[in-house]
Design a protein around this motif. Structure first.
Motif, PDB file in Angstrom:
ATOM      1  N   THR A 192       0.838  -1.201   0.000  1.00  0.00           N
ATOM      2  CA  THR A 192       0.000   0.000   0.000  1.00  0.00           C
ATOM      3  C   THR A 192       0.874   1.252   0.000  1.00  0.00           C
ATOM      4  O   THR A 192       1.855   1.333   0.745  1.00  0.00           O
ATOM      5  N   SER A 209      -3.450   0.319  -3.209  1.00  0.00           N
ATOM      6  CA  SER A 209      -3.062  -1.001  -2.699  1.00  0.00           C
ATOM      7  C   SER A 209      -2.983  -2.020  -3.825  1.00  0.00           C
ATOM      8  O   SER A 209      -3.764  -1.974  -4.775  1.00  0.00           O
ATOM      9  N   GLU A 231      -7.115  -1.297   0.677  1.00  0.00           N
ATOM     10  CA  GLU A 231      -6.823  -2.731   0.772  1.00  0.00           C
ATOM     11  C   GLU A 231      -8.099  -3.556   0.642  1.00  0.00           C
ATOM     12  O   GLU A 231      -8.091  -4.637   0.050  1.00  0.00           O
TER      13      GLU A 231
END
Length: 250
Positions: A192, A209, A231
């Motif tokens: 990330t 991410s 994410e």
């Protein structure tokens, strides 16, 4: 004369509040002073203008309601799902009491109709879920645990919670993808990065991410205004690729 007008306006508000709540609660609330702390956002559209003492009471009711709600739902799930282990019960409970779900339940209970300033937008959707928790705290203090339990069972769990559907819902794609990778002995990596974008002469920070799952050739990307969100978006993309691959192989 002015004081009389204010008095009658206040009495009218009290009457409206009680009549609307009576339909939702199934009983006539008596402690109006405490009840007004539940619907503190009905009297202001800006949090900074809220009375500090009233807001403190609201937070305390919300805290109490959260604890009571978790207790009642835990009892309900133990009865409803006797075969489930502690971790599984915790997952289902977290889906029921998550902020998004409580916001929706609050709408279904028509709590939005209780707010007096109908033509003005609610500051945040989360106020609905917070108010529901504060209301449950009020119900507990007003009619006790058993009465509060009856309300949660009859008004919430029996009508607005689908346990079967919740069990099949994915609360976190990231957790699901990690568990799937571990189960199938694949190595998963998250990378990330912070990104800066220029939007209307302002620096906007976003997160990018990238997920790589070694051994099955899956590589996905995601963006969001927080690391967690980016994410989650990357994991969601990976989840759909995995689901598609599984269907093609069956």
């Amino acid at each position: 004369m002015l004081s009389d007008d204010i008095f009658f306006q206040e009495e009218e508000k009290n009457s409206i509040l009680v009549s609307r709540l009576k339909k939702i609660l199934g009983f006539c609330p008596k402690n109006l002073k405490l009840l007004k702390n539940v619907f503190i956002y009905s009297f202001s559209t800006k949090k900074k203008t809220l009375d500090k003492n009233h807001f403190l009471y609201f937070q305390r009711l919300e805290f109490l309601g959260d604890a009571v709600l978790n207790s009642i739902i835990s009892h309900f799930l133990c009865e409803k799902l006797p075969e489930k282990k502690e971790g599984e019960l915790t997952q289902v409970r977290s889906k029921i009491v998550c902020r998004k779900n409580l916001n929706e339940i609050s709408k279904k209970l028509s709590l939005t109709e209780v707010f007096f300033q109908k033509n003005q937008p609610i500051i945040s959707e989360n106020i609905l879920g917070n108010t529901l928790e504060a209301l449950i705290g009020f119900i507990y203090l007003e009619i006790g645990y058993q009465g509060c339990k009856n309300f949660v069972y009859k008004k919430i769990l029996h009508y607005h919670v689908n346990i079967t559907q919740l069990q099949n819902e994915i609360s976190s794609y990231k957790v699901w993808v990690i568990e799937w990778s571990q189960k199938n002995k694949f190595i998963i990596n998250f990378n990330t990065f912070r990104e800066k974008k220029e939007e209307k002469n302002k620096h906007v920070i976003t997160f990018f991410s990238e997920i790589t799952i070694s051994g099955c050739g899956i590589k996905t990307e995601g963006r969001g205004h927080s690391k967690k969100k980016s994410e989650e978006m990357a994991a969601k993309a990976a989840y759909f690729i995995i689901q598609k691959t599984c269907k093609e192989n069956t």
